[in-house]
Design a protein around this motif. Structure first.
Motif, PDB file in Angstrom:
ATOM      1  N   SER A 177       0.834  -1.199   0.000  1.00 38.87           N
ATOM      2  CA  SER A 177       0.000   0.000   0.000  1.00 38.87           C
ATOM      3  C   SER A 177       0.868   1.248   0.000  1.00 38.87           C
ATOM      4  CB  SER A 177      -0.920   0.011   1.232  1.00 38.87           C
ATOM      5  OG  SER A 177      -1.583   1.248   1.345  1.00 38.87           O
ATOM      6  N   GLN A 178       0.933   1.911  -1.125  1.00 35.61           N
ATOM      7  CA  GLN A 178       1.677   3.164  -1.206  1.00 35.61           C
ATOM      8  C   GLN A 178       0.998   4.244  -0.381  1.00 35.61           C
ATOM      9  OE1 GLN A 178       4.701   3.661  -2.795  1.00 35.61           O
ATOM     10  NE2 GLN A 178       4.652   5.638  -1.725  1.00 35.61           N
ATOM     11  N   ALA A 179      -0.327   4.226  -0.321  1.00 37.71           N
ATOM     12  CA  ALA A 179      -1.060   5.219   0.469  1.00 37.71           C
ATOM     13  C   ALA A 179      -0.703   5.101   1.948  1.00 37.71           C
ATOM     14  CB  ALA A 179      -2.563   5.030   0.273  1.00 37.71           C
ATOM     15  N   GLU A 180      -0.579   3.876   2.450  1.00 36.59           N
ATOM     16  CA  GLU A 180      -0.202   3.679   3.850  1.00 36.59           C
ATOM     17  C   GLU A 180       1.223   4.156   4.087  1.00 36.59           C
ATOM     18  OE1 GLU A 180      -1.054   1.889   7.778  1.00 36.59           O
ATOM     19  OE2 GLU A 180      -2.075   2.967   6.199  1.00 36.59           O
ATOM     20  N   LEU A 181       2.107   3.878   3.145  1.00 38.14           N
ATOM     21  CA  LEU A 181       3.488   4.333   3.279  1.00 38.14           C
ATOM     22  C   LEU A 181       3.562   5.859   3.296  1.00 38.14           C
ATOM     23  CD1 LEU A 181       6.446   3.245   3.384  1.00 38.14           C
ATOM     24  CD2 LEU A 181       6.525   3.684   0.926  1.00 38.14           C
ATOM     25  N   ASP A 182       2.787   6.505   2.446  1.00 33.14           N
ATOM     26  CA  ASP A 182       2.780   7.971   2.402  1.00 33.14           C
ATOM     27  C   ASP A 182       2.257   8.550   3.710  1.00 33.14           C
ATOM     28  OD1 ASP A 182       3.762   7.880  -0.162  1.00 33.14           O
ATOM     29  OD2 ASP A 182       1.818   8.163  -1.132  1.00 33.14           O
ATOM     30  N   ARG A 183       1.247   7.890   4.292  1.00 37.28           N
ATOM     31  CA  ARG A 183       0.714   8.356   5.577  1.00 37.28           C
ATOM     32  C   ARG A 183       1.784   8.272   6.670  1.00 37.28           C
ATOM     33  NH1 ARG A 183      -0.796   6.850  10.280  1.00 37.28           N
ATOM     34  NH2 ARG A 183      -0.238   4.691   9.902  1.00 37.28           N
ATOM     35  N   LEU A 184       2.545   7.186   6.666  1.00 39.50           N
ATOM     36  CA  LEU A 184       3.607   7.027   7.653  1.00 39.50           C
ATOM     37  C   LEU A 184       4.685   8.097   7.488  1.00 39.50           C
ATOM     38  CD1 LEU A 184       4.083   3.147   7.690  1.00 39.50           C
ATOM     39  CD2 LEU A 184       3.006   4.561   9.431  1.00 39.50           C
ATOM     40  N   LYS A 185       5.046   8.382   6.257  1.00 38.27           N
ATOM     41  CA  LYS A 185       6.049   9.420   6.007  1.00 38.27           C
ATOM     42  C   LYS A 185       5.585  10.766   6.553  1.00 38.27           C
ATOM     43  CE  LYS A 185       8.035   7.444   1.754  1.00 38.27           C
ATOM     44  NZ  LYS A 185       8.193   7.641   0.290  1.00 38.27           N
ATOM     45  N   ALA A 186       4.299  11.039   6.381  1.00 32.33           N
ATOM     46  CA  ALA A 186       3.747  12.305   6.878  1.00 32.33           C
ATOM     47  C   ALA A 186       3.796  12.360   8.399  1.00 32.33           C
ATOM     48  CB  ALA A 186       2.315  12.483   6.375  1.00 32.33           C
ATOM     49  N   GLU A 187       3.494  11.245   9.051  1.00 33.76           N
ATOM     50  CA  GLU A 187       3.554  11.184  10.514  1.00 33.76           C
ATOM     51  C   GLU A 187       4.981  11.404  10.995  1.00 33.76           C
ATOM     52  OE1 GLU A 187       1.277  10.785  13.190  1.00 33.76           O
ATOM     53  OE2 GLU A 187       0.084  11.555  11.529  1.00 33.76           O
ATOM     54  N   GLN A 188       5.912  10.740  10.356  1.00 28.44           N
ATOM     55  CA  GLN A 188       7.304  10.869  10.764  1.00 28.44           C
ATOM     56  C   GLN A 188       7.814  12.290  10.557  1.00 28.44           C
ATOM     57  OE1 GLN A 188      10.531   8.552   8.725  1.00 28.44           O
ATOM     58  NE2 GLN A 188      10.582   7.449  10.674  1.00 28.44           N
ATOM     59  N   ALA A 189       7.337  12.933   9.502  1.00 29.48           N
ATOM     60  CA  ALA A 189       7.743  14.320   9.239  1.00 29.48           C
ATOM     61  C   ALA A 189       7.267  15.263  10.336  1.00 29.48           C
ATOM     62  CB  ALA A 189       7.202  14.767   7.879  1.00 29.48           C
ATOM     63  N   LYS A 190       6.186  14.874  11.029  1.00 33.65           N
ATOM     64  CA  LYS A 190       5.667  15.681  12.140  1.00 33.65           C
ATOM     65  C   LYS A 190       6.378  15.374  13.457  1.00 33.65           C
ATOM     66  CE  LYS A 190       1.327  14.465  11.453  1.00 33.65           C
ATOM     67  NZ  LYS A 190      -0.158  14.390  11.565  1.00 33.65           N
ATOM     68  N   GLY A 191       7.343  14.457  13.406  1.00 35.53           N
ATOM     69  CA  GLY A 191       8.092  14.126  14.620  1.00 35.53           C
ATOM     70  C   GLY A 191       7.502  12.994  15.410  1.00 35.53           C
ATOM     71  N   ASN A 192       6.593  12.230  14.809  1.00 37.71           N
ATOM     72  CA  ASN A 192       5.979  11.098  15.501  1.00 37.71           C
ATOM     73  C   ASN A 192       6.638   9.788  15.087  1.00 37.71           C
ATOM     74  OD1 ASN A 192       4.013  12.588  16.924  1.00 37.71           O
ATOM     75  ND2 ASN A 192       2.733  12.703  15.095  1.00 37.71           N
ATOM     76  N   PRO A 193       6.770   8.843  16.010  1.00 30.26           N
ATOM     77  CA  PRO A 193       7.371   7.549  15.658  1.00 30.26           C
ATOM     78  C   PRO A 193       6.439   6.729  14.781  1.00 30.26           C
ATOM     79  CG  PRO A 193       6.534   7.490  17.909  1.00 30.26           C
ATOM     80  CD  PRO A 193       6.384   8.911  17.429  1.00 30.26           C
ATOM     81  N   ILE A 194       7.024   5.924  13.918  1.00 23.01           N
ATOM     82  CA  ILE A 194       6.221   5.037  13.076  1.00 23.01           C
ATOM     83  C   ILE A 194       6.702   3.600  13.253  1.00 23.01           C
ATOM     84  CG2 ILE A 194       5.647   6.801  11.379  1.00 23.01           C
ATOM     85  CD1 ILE A 194       7.807   5.592   9.553  1.00 23.01           C
ATOM     86  N   GLY A 195       5.752   2.679  13.199  1.00 25.90           N
ATOM     87  CA  GLY A 195       6.066   1.274  13.399  1.00 25.90           C
ATOM     88  C   GLY A 195       5.712   0.447  12.183  1.00 25.90           C
ATOM     89  N   LEU A 196       6.448  -0.636  12.007  1.00 19.59           N
ATOM     90  CA  LEU A 196       6.215  -1.567  10.904  1.00 19.59           C
ATOM     91  C   LEU A 196       5.570  -2.832  11.444  1.00 19.59           C
ATOM     92  CD1 LEU A 196       6.536  -2.832   8.100  1.00 19.59           C
ATOM     93  CD2 LEU A 196       8.923  -3.336   8.685  1.00 19.59           C
ATOM     94  N   HIS A 197       4.382  -3.159  10.947  1.00 22.35           N
ATOM     95  CA  HIS A 197       3.717  -4.388  11.372  1.00 22.35           C
ATOM     96  C   HIS A 197       4.328  -5.565  10.629  1.00 22.35           C
ATOM     97  CE1 HIS A 197       0.684  -7.187  12.695  1.00 22.35           C
ATOM     98  NE2 HIS A 197       0.111  -6.243  13.400  1.00 22.35           N
ATOM     99  N   CYS A 198       4.795  -6.553  11.388  1.00 25.94           N
ATOM    100  CA  CYS A 198       5.489  -7.704  10.808  1.00 25.94           C
ATOM    101  C   CYS A 198       4.609  -8.936  10.698  1.00 25.94           C
ATOM    102  CB  CYS A 198       6.722  -8.038  11.639  1.00 25.94           C
ATOM    103  SG  CYS A 198       7.914  -6.686  11.732  1.00 25.94           S
ATOM    104  N   GLY A 199       3.341  -8.815  11.082  1.00 23.43           N
ATOM    105  CA  GLY A 199       2.423  -9.923  10.938  1.00 23.43           C
ATOM    106  C   GLY A 199       2.290 -10.769  12.191  1.00 23.43           C
ATOM    107  N   SER A 200       1.771 -11.965  11.993  1.00 18.41           N
ATOM    108  CA  SER A 200       1.511 -12.901  13.084  1.00 18.41           C
ATOM    109  C   SER A 200       1.983 -14.276  12.650  1.00 18.41           C
ATOM    110  CB  SER A 200       0.010 -12.936  13.400  1.00 18.41           C
ATOM    111  OG  SER A 200      -0.293 -14.010  14.269  1.00 18.41           O
ATOM    112  N   LEU A 201       2.881 -14.870  13.413  1.00 14.90           N
ATOM    113  CA  LEU A 201       3.450 -16.165  13.041  1.00 14.90           C
ATOM    114  C   LEU A 201       2.660 -17.342  13.593  1.00 14.90           C
ATOM    115  CD1 LEU A 201       7.242 -15.322  13.427  1.00 14.90           C
ATOM    116  CD2 LEU A 201       5.850 -15.325  11.364  1.00 14.90           C
TER     117      LEU A 201
END
Length: 371
Positions: free
Chosen positions: A144-168
């Protein structure tokens, strides 16, 4: 300091300028009640459940800094999900449905509890190969490029971003049910191993795809929910046998990209699984659900030292009481917070009965917990 800097300082056992106020989302019921009470505009109800926009608005008004949510830039879920369908109405007032995971459930229209599982589409190799294997293989359409763009915007505001790695393990447990998972160990161990490997490969490929974008994530996050009040729903030996190798592969990859805070969301009493997670690269427990078993990072820190970190552990039900109850909880959490490597957070979503003014007060007080 901004929120990213605070997070990195605390998780590296350094003192920040203050503790961030962190949440784990809100129940739809509490949002509806706060709208009725006039605290927030009814327009917020137009957002989808747990929409980021809705949470941002609530965070700003309540005083939270950010939520501990990791984004699924590349989904590791069924793709596509099954179509949710009504099956039949039963004489006892329950309605039977098949949900998006291919699980048959019973529920009442006015019920708020988790629906009862009464059947599973996934039962054997034939159903696995027909319905699930095609939905659990990697496809570029998952990204999802839209989700990636949203994360970039959050990080630009100084907020931490996390990567969901799924469920094993947790999502496979959903597809099979805990009874089906337990029987599969005996009925068809070869198929069960194939299922775990399929999901593990999907998670690994999805994480690699997201890391290849070059975005610098502040933490990574897994989801399991394979424990209840007395411990794991499956034996630790079984959990280790089927998941440890993939945890190790994924966390090694994450570390190679400079991601050193790796958390897992697992409700219930998780103590018996802690050594497996720690030995295979997961170092942060979330949400440290206090429950009737009185979970806390304190005994874990005594046993494992700085190898274990945490986010959570605040008794969320106290948000329905009064300021005095919140003061006592802050007093209990203060010495743990001052050890660093730990961020207090309500131990699940803000519950239905939480009082608006209490949540605001909690945010004010937790920000001063390191003073």
């Amino acid at each position: 300091m901004n929120n990213r800097e605070r997070l990195h300082a605390i998780m590296n056992y350094q003192k920040p300028d203050r503790m961030p106020a962190v949440h784990f989302g809100f129940t739809p019921e509490v949002i509806e009640r706060w709208v009725q009470e006039g605290h927030i505009s009814k327009d917020i109800l137009d957002f989808e459940d747990y929409a980021y926009e809705a949470e941002d608005l609530l965070s700003q008004k309540l005083g939270f800094d950010f939520g501990w949510h990791a984004a699924r830039v590349t989904t590791t879920e069924l793709f596509p999900f099954f179509e949710e369908k009504f099956v039949e109405h039963l004489d006892d007032g329950f309605d039977k449905y098949i949900n998006c995971d291919g699980v048959y459930i019973l529920q009442r229209k006015d019920a708020k509890s988790i629906p009862a599982e009464v059947g599973h589409l996934l039962e054997d190799r034939a159903s696995w190969e027909k319905y699930y294997l095609p939905r659990l293989t990697y496809q570029e359409e998952r990204f999802s490029q839209a989700e990636l763009d949203r994360l970039k915007a959050e990080q630009a505001k100084g907020n931490p971003i996390g990567l969901h790695c799924g469920s094993l393990c947790g999502r496979l447990r959903d597809y099979l049910g805990i009874v089906g998972l337990s029987y599969m160990v005996v009925d068809d161990e070869e198929l069960l191993e194939e299922m775990f490997c399929t999901i593990g490969d999907l998670c690994l490929k999805s994480v690699q795809r997201t890391l290849d974008t070059g975005v610098s994530f502040d933490y990574a996050h897994f989801w399991e929910d394979v424990c209840y009040k007395n411990g794991p729903l499956l034996s630790p030996a079984m959990f280790e046998e089927y998941t440890a190798a993939y945890y190790k592969k994924i966390t090694t990859l994450l570390h190679s990209y400079g991601i050193d805070t790796i958390s897992v969301d697992c409700d219930g009493k998780v103590d018996a699984l802690l050594p497996i997670w720690l030995e295979n690269g997961v170092n942060t427990m979330f949400p440290i659900e206090v429950g009737t078993w009185d979970a806390s990072i304190a005994p874990w820190r005594e046993r494992y030292g700085k190898a274990i970190k945490g986010v959570g552990g605040m008794r969320k039900h106290l948000l329905a009481q009064d300021y005095a109850a919140i003061d006592e909880e802050i007093k209990r959490l203060k010495p743990l917070a001052q050890l660093y490597g730990y961020i207090p957070c309500p131990d699940h979503r803000i519950p239905d009965d939480a009082k608006w003014e209490n949540v605001q007060y909690y945010c004010e007080q937790v920000k001063k917990i390191l003073d």
